[in-house]
Write a protein that holds these residues in place. Structure first.
Motif, PDB file in Angstrom:
ATOM      1  N   LEU A  78       0.843  -1.196   0.000  1.00 18.47           N
ATOM      2  CA  LEU A  78       0.000   0.000   0.000  1.00 18.47           C
ATOM      3  C   LEU A  78       0.881   1.250   0.000  1.00 18.47           C
ATOM      4  CD1 LEU A  78      -2.854  -0.773   2.574  1.00 18.47           C
ATOM      5  CD2 LEU A  78      -2.862  -1.055   0.103  1.00 18.47           C
ATOM      6  N   VAL A  79       0.640   2.106  -0.969  1.00 20.55           N
ATOM      7  CA  VAL A  79       1.288   3.424  -1.006  1.00 20.55           C
ATOM      8  C   VAL A  79       0.178   4.448  -1.230  1.00 20.55           C
ATOM      9  CG1 VAL A  79       3.042   4.896  -2.032  1.00 20.55           C
ATOM     10  CG2 VAL A  79       3.384   2.408  -1.991  1.00 20.55           C
ATOM     11  N   PRO A  80      -0.396   4.972  -0.145  1.00 22.30           N
ATOM     12  CA  PRO A  80      -1.521   5.906  -0.298  1.00 22.30           C
ATOM     13  C   PRO A  80      -1.063   7.224  -0.903  1.00 22.30           C
ATOM     14  CG  PRO A  80      -0.793   5.827   1.973  1.00 22.30           C
ATOM     15  CD  PRO A  80      -0.026   4.761   1.255  1.00 22.30           C
ATOM     16  N   ASN A  81      -2.028   8.071  -1.233  1.00 19.98           N
ATOM     17  CA  ASN A  81      -1.691   9.403  -1.707  1.00 19.98           C
ATOM     18  C   ASN A  81      -0.963  10.160  -0.608  1.00 19.98           C
ATOM     19  OD1 ASN A  81      -2.779   9.470  -4.387  1.00 19.98           O
ATOM     20  ND2 ASN A  81      -4.822   9.463  -3.482  1.00 19.98           N
ATOM     21  N   GLY A  82       0.131  10.806  -0.985  1.00 19.79           N
ATOM     22  CA  GLY A  82       0.939  11.530  -0.017  1.00 19.79           C
ATOM     23  C   GLY A  82       0.827  13.030  -0.194  1.00 19.79           C
ATOM     24  N   VAL A  83       1.584  13.740   0.622  1.00 21.34           N
ATOM     25  CA  VAL A  83       1.598  15.201   0.564  1.00 21.34           C
ATOM     26  C   VAL A  83       3.035  15.694   0.587  1.00 21.34           C
ATOM     27  CG1 VAL A  83      -0.644  15.458   1.677  1.00 21.34           C
ATOM     28  CG2 VAL A  83       1.414  15.444   3.070  1.00 21.34           C
ATOM     29  N   ASP A  84       3.254  16.857  -0.003  1.00 17.85           N
ATOM     30  CA  ASP A  84       4.557  17.507   0.098  1.00 17.85           C
ATOM     31  C   ASP A  84       4.748  18.017   1.523  1.00 17.85           C
ATOM     32  OD1 ASP A  84       5.319  17.162  -2.557  1.00 17.85           O
ATOM     33  OD2 ASP A  84       4.219  18.942  -3.189  1.00 17.85           O
ATOM     34  N   GLU A  85       5.948  17.846   2.034  1.00 14.60           N
ATOM     35  CA  GLU A  85       6.229  18.309   3.397  1.00 14.60           C
ATOM     36  C   GLU A  85       5.960  19.796   3.557  1.00 14.60           C
ATOM     37  OE1 GLU A  85       9.744  15.731   5.325  1.00 14.60           O
ATOM     38  OE2 GLU A  85      10.266  16.601   3.375  1.00 14.60           O
ATOM     39  N   GLU A  86       6.207  20.564   2.507  1.00 15.49           N
ATOM     40  CA  GLU A  86       6.057  22.021   2.623  1.00 15.49           C
ATOM     41  C   GLU A  86       4.610  22.432   2.866  1.00 15.49           C
ATOM     42  OE1 GLU A  86       5.888  23.628  -1.884  1.00 15.49           O
ATOM     43  OE2 GLU A  86       7.737  22.566  -1.368  1.00 15.49           O
ATOM     44  N   LEU A  87       3.642  21.582   2.462  1.00 17.11           N
ATOM     45  CA  LEU A  87       2.241  21.929   2.715  1.00 17.11           C
ATOM     46  C   LEU A  87       1.956  22.034   4.198  1.00 17.11           C
ATOM     47  CD1 LEU A  87       1.936  21.211  -0.313  1.00 17.11           C
ATOM     48  CD2 LEU A  87      -0.214  20.070   0.279  1.00 17.11           C
ATOM     49  N   LEU A  88       2.670  21.272   5.005  1.00 20.26           N
ATOM     50  CA  LEU A  88       2.422  21.252   6.447  1.00 20.26           C
ATOM     51  C   LEU A  88       2.845  22.558   7.115  1.00 20.26           C
ATOM     52  CD1 LEU A  88       3.712  17.628   7.093  1.00 20.26           C
ATOM     53  CD2 LEU A  88       1.332  18.376   6.948  1.00 20.26           C
ATOM     54  N   ALA A  89       3.644  23.355   6.393  1.00 19.49           N
ATOM     55  CA  ALA A  89       4.118  24.620   6.968  1.00 19.49           C
ATOM     56  C   ALA A  89       3.365  25.827   6.426  1.00 19.49           C
ATOM     57  CB  ALA A  89       5.614  24.774   6.691  1.00 19.49           C
ATOM     58  N   LEU A  90       2.521  25.629   5.406  1.00 17.90           N
ATOM     59  CA  LEU A  90       1.787  26.754   4.826  1.00 17.90           C
ATOM     60  C   LEU A  90       0.651  27.170   5.761  1.00 17.90           C
ATOM     61  CD1 LEU A  90       1.584  25.653   1.082  1.00 17.90           C
ATOM     62  CD2 LEU A  90       3.200  27.237   2.141  1.00 17.90           C
ATOM     63  N   ASP A  91       0.451  28.465   5.889  1.00 19.21           N
ATOM     64  CA  ASP A  91      -0.509  28.928   6.897  1.00 19.21           C
ATOM     65  C   ASP A  91      -1.275  30.160   6.444  1.00 19.21           C
ATOM     66  OD1 ASP A  91      -1.773  28.581   9.323  1.00 19.21           O
ATOM     67  OD2 ASP A  91      -0.420  29.931  10.395  1.00 19.21           O
TER      68      ASP A  91
ATOM     69  N   ILE B 241      -9.355  10.098   5.656  1.00 24.15           N
ATOM     70  CA  ILE B 241      -9.410  11.023   6.791  1.00 24.15           C
ATOM     71  C   ILE B 241      -9.373  10.309   8.136  1.00 24.15           C
ATOM     72  CG2 ILE B 241     -10.692  12.717   5.414  1.00 24.15           C
ATOM     73  CD1 ILE B 241     -13.178  11.989   7.149  1.00 24.15           C
ATOM     74  N   THR B 242      -9.033   9.025   8.115  1.00 24.01           N
ATOM     75  CA  THR B 242      -9.000   8.234   9.345  1.00 24.01           C
ATOM     76  C   THR B 242      -7.573   8.104   9.857  1.00 24.01           C
ATOM     77  OG1 THR B 242     -10.937   6.966   8.648  1.00 24.01           O
ATOM     78  CG2 THR B 242      -9.594   6.024  10.407  1.00 24.01           C
ATOM     79  N   GLY B 243      -7.370   8.427  11.126  1.00 21.35           N
ATOM     80  CA  GLY B 243      -6.050   8.294  11.730  1.00 21.35           C
ATOM     81  C   GLY B 243      -5.745   6.858  12.098  1.00 21.35           C
ATOM     82  N   ASP B 244      -4.508   6.621  12.525  1.00 18.94           N
ATOM     83  CA  ASP B 244      -4.095   5.259  12.893  1.00 18.94           C
ATOM     84  C   ASP B 244      -4.922   4.697  14.047  1.00 18.94           C
ATOM     85  OD1 ASP B 244      -2.188   5.336  10.929  1.00 18.94           O
ATOM     86  OD2 ASP B 244      -0.566   5.963  12.265  1.00 18.94           O
ATOM     87  N   ASP B 245      -5.471   5.600  14.875  1.00 19.33           N
ATOM     88  CA  ASP B 245      -6.273   5.139  16.012  1.00 19.33           C
ATOM     89  C   ASP B 245      -7.752   4.996  15.674  1.00 19.33           C
ATOM     90  OD1 ASP B 245      -6.937   7.768  15.669  1.00 19.33           O
ATOM     91  OD2 ASP B 245      -6.602   8.364  17.766  1.00 19.33           O
TER      92      ASP B 245
ATOM     93  N   THR C 247      -5.948  18.383  14.115  1.00 20.66           N
ATOM     94  CA  THR C 247      -5.631  16.954  14.263  1.00 20.66           C
ATOM     95  C   THR C 247      -5.398  16.294  12.906  1.00 20.66           C
ATOM     96  OG1 THR C 247      -7.985  16.355  14.277  1.00 20.66           O
ATOM     97  CG2 THR C 247      -6.936  16.806  16.411  1.00 20.66           C
ATOM     98  N   GLY C 248      -6.117  16.771  11.871  1.00 24.16           N
ATOM     99  CA  GLY C 248      -5.929  16.216  10.537  1.00 24.16           C
ATOM    100  C   GLY C 248      -4.550  16.496   9.997  1.00 24.16           C
ATOM    101  N   ARG C 249      -4.073  17.712  10.207  1.00 26.89           N
ATOM    102  CA  ARG C 249      -2.724  18.054   9.740  1.00 26.89           C
ATOM    103  C   ARG C 249      -1.688  17.191  10.449  1.00 26.89           C
ATOM    104  NH1 ARG C 249      -0.331  24.181   9.120  1.00 26.89           N
ATOM    105  NH2 ARG C 249      -0.820  23.864   6.921  1.00 26.89           N
ATOM    106  N   ALA C 250      -1.871  16.957  11.733  1.00 23.90           N
ATOM    107  CA  ALA C 250      -0.924  16.114  12.474  1.00 23.90           C
ATOM    108  C   ALA C 250      -0.950  14.680  11.953  1.00 23.90           C
ATOM    109  CB  ALA C 250      -1.254  16.145  13.962  1.00 23.90           C
ATOM    110  N   THR C 251      -2.142  14.212  11.575  1.00 29.38           N
ATOM    111  CA  THR C 251      -2.270  12.837  11.085  1.00 29.38           C
ATOM    112  C   THR C 251      -1.537  12.629   9.773  1.00 29.38           C
ATOM    113  OG1 THR C 251      -4.389  12.492  12.191  1.00 29.38           O
ATOM    114  CG2 THR C 251      -3.913  11.093  10.295  1.00 29.38           C
ATOM    115  N   VAL C 252      -1.705  13.562   8.817  1.00 32.29           N
ATOM    116  CA  VAL C 252      -1.081  13.365   7.504  1.00 32.29           C
ATOM    117  C   VAL C 252       0.406  13.669   7.519  1.00 32.29           C
ATOM    118  CG1 VAL C 252      -3.219  13.783   6.254  1.00 32.29           C
ATOM    119  CG2 VAL C 252      -1.682  15.686   6.697  1.00 32.29           C
TER     120      VAL C 252
END
Length: 602
Positions: free
Chosen positions: A375-388, A531-535, A571-576
């Motif tokens: 399984l290789v799900p859709n990913g995100v660029d790391e830089e998206l996590l810093a955009l605000d 949109i589901t976290g590991d937990d 919480t979603g941003r932390a999950t991805v």
């Protein structure tokens, strides 16, 4: 300079010849669809105005009902097209009317007097592929270009048929010396940047660029004739985008049948094998790319991977125009053939990659060993996590001129029927009609992108009386797409409850979570997975697929309780953060190295 000018002239002439061959083939195969495909290259406003003009011209000329109906389809008014085709008239409707009926999946309107070629297209469009050939043969057209093409396509779809082979035998390529040499992969894909911007091409580009940063060298080969066959007559033999090399299989002349065109791609791939000496071949959806990979692997001994990003038969079913056509398609011969062929190829590949647990389960049902599925799900660029950027700041950046208090919902997406954006428009109309809705006076819908549903969405907005609240800016440059996502207060993914939406995970929810935007999705397995976290926690809101009233309720609840949306965003941003492309590249590397090591050991 003279030599260069002659070379440029030669490749332009070659491309013009390829485009001419492709266009002529489409004219013979499906003239009404060709007009629609050409119209989709036009801006949305030009497309709809042109459709209305064509509708008027068709009404004004004898036997012009088919032309008028085609214009209505272009303008996003399929119901008007059907009224024109169904209308009783003493004058015959003309042969083109039957062609438009095929386009609208109304085989009952393809009268018995229609030409055999049109009746065969109708049967093929319904998935009765063997019957389509039989119609041509019974009419004495068994040796026509159309009949040969259909027989070739059936052979490609048929499990067990060796429809694609390397034309010239090759000695088995020796396992390359890995000392001081990066792992090298040849990717076999359908389309790519910079000519096609879609979820498929963007995922491919993300994978290839991050594999390169991970130390894995990648080169991609696109299908025979692309991108010239989609109108890019000035396309070069190669494009380099962000350092990634995309090679084109552009022969001097297109082969006559689909199988022969895949063999032209095999020959192009073998030339790249001689140049690159790749460790692994990586074929990405659909089965035709897998057929090329298998043929090259058999000719060279190089192991191959099949990445199943979707299930072709499900995508085809979802593209049918009516519920009745979709039901009929699901039970068709074409669906059975496609499912069996893709299952066979997945079983034969050295390894299989897919995007979601739901898709992995389908592959397992088709006999693929679970141990060979990664399984290789859709990913995100790391830089998206810093955009605000705030929504207001993003709207200013992209030039979206809305009131300061606007509550903006929507998506950046392909506009196709199964995405369900008509449900979002109906939900918006319901909210605007509610006197007690917190955003009744400030709600706006923004849908960024284009596709077959765009004209119909504009028409629906007009019928619902909410045109001033609906904005379709069309396609935007890929580097601006993330800013458009940030311009939304809520990202909505209202996919319909069809098989393709239940199994294929889109990129949109993951990127929205990374950009800290609240997400609302249809309650479908593949969407839940995004949109589901590991937990097991859901980091977004859900509503029953197709239920626009419940979607309206959810949007009103988010507008009335901003903290609820903010909580999901945080919480979603932390999950991805665990789904970044660099992290996912380790999964590909494990697959490649296992296959390469196994080859070296034999």
């Amino acid at each position: 300079m003279r030599v260069r000018s002659e070379l440029v002239s030669a490749f332009v002439l070659r491309n013009a010849r390829l485009l001419g061959q492709s266009t002529l083939g489409h004219l013979v195969d499906d003239p009404a669809l060709l007009v629609i495909q050409v119209s989709r290259r036009l801006p949305l406003g030009v497309r709809t105005r042109g459709g209305r003009m064509l509708q008027g011209v068709g009404r004004a000329v004898p036997r012009g009902r088919g032309v008028a109906a085609l214009g209505a389809v272009m303008a996003g008014r399929p119901s008007v097209a059907l009224e024109l085709l169904e209308r009783p008239d003493r004058r015959p409707p003309g042969p083109f009317a039957a062609e438009v009926a095929v386009l609208l999946d109304r085989e009952d309107l393809v009268v018995g007097t229609a030409r055999a070629s049109t009746r065969a297209r109708a049967a093929w469009s319904a998935g009765r592929v063997g019957e389509a050939v039989a119609i041509l043969e019974e009419a004495g057209h068994g040796d026509t270009v159309q009949a040969r093409r259909l027989r070739s396509e059936i052979a490609l779809m048929t499990a067990g048929a060796d429809a694609v082979v390397a034309r010239a035998p090759r000695e088995t390529a020796a396992s390359p010396d890995s000392a001081g040499r990066p792992l090298t992969v040849l990717h076999l894909i359908t389309n790519s940047l910079p000519h096609t911007q879609s979820g498929y091409s963007l995922r491919t580009h993300n994978i290839l660029t991050h594999l390169a940063r991970h130390g894995i060298e990648s080169v991609a080969l696109t299908r025979t004739g692309y991108p010239v066959m989609v109108g890019k007559v000035l396309a070069a033999d190669e494009d380099v985008v962000d350092g990634i090399r995309y090679v084109r299989a552009l022969p001097s002349s297109l082969a006559a049948t689909p199988a022969e065109r895949l063999e032209q791609e095999v020959e192009a791939a073998l030339r790249l094998v001689e140049e690159l000496r790749p460790d692994v071949l990586h074929a990405t959806t659909d089965y035709r790319n897998a057929l090329v990979a298998r043929a090259v692997s058999r000719a060279t001994g190089i192991p191959w991977v099949f990445e199943a990003r979707g299930l072709m038969e499900q995508t085809w079913i979802a593209s049918r125009a009516t519920p009745e056509a979709r039901e009929s398609a699901a039970a068709s011969e074409k669906v059975r053939l496609l499912a069996a062929r893709e299952g066979e190829l997945a079983r034969q590949a050295g390894a299989v990659v897919t995007l979601s647990r739901t898709m992995a389960e389908v592959l397992e049902q088709r006999g693929v060993d679970p141990a060979r599925i990664t399984l290789v799900p859709n990913g995100v660029d790391e830089e998206l996590l810093a955009l605000d950027l705030s929504p207001a700041e993003a709207r200013h950046t992209v030039g979206l001129d809305l009131p300061p208090d606007a509550f903006v919902v929507g998506a950046v997406s392909a506009l196709v029927d199964y995405e369900g954006f008509d449900v979002l428009l109906r939900a918006a109309a319901a909210i605007i009609d509610r006197d007690d809705a917190p955003v009744a006076g400030t709600l706006h819908v923004v849908l960024v992108g284009d596709g077959v549903s765009a004209p119909g969405l504009l028409q629906l907005a007009d019928e619902l009386g909410i045109s001033v609240r609906v904005h379709l800016p069309g396609r935007v440059p890929r580097e601006q797409a993330r800013t458009w996502v940030q311009a939304l207060d809520v990202v909505v993914v209202p996919r319909r409850d069809v098989d393709v939406a239940r199994t294929v995970t889109p990129q949109k929810p993951v990127e929205a979570l990374a950009l800290a935007r609240p997400v609302v999705i249809s309650d479908l397995p593949a969407l839940r997975e995004t949109i589901t976290g590991d937990d097991g926690t859901l980091h977004g809101e859900i509503f029953p697929a197709g239920d626009h009233e419940r979607l309206a309720d959810v949007l009103c609840e988010l507008a009335a309780d901003p903290a609820r949306g903010t909580g999901h965003s945080r919480t979603g941003r932390a999950t991805v953060a665990d789904r970044t492309w660099p992290a996912l590249m380790r999964r590909y590397e494990r697959v490649y190295r296992t296959l390469s090591d196994d080859r070296s050991a034999t």
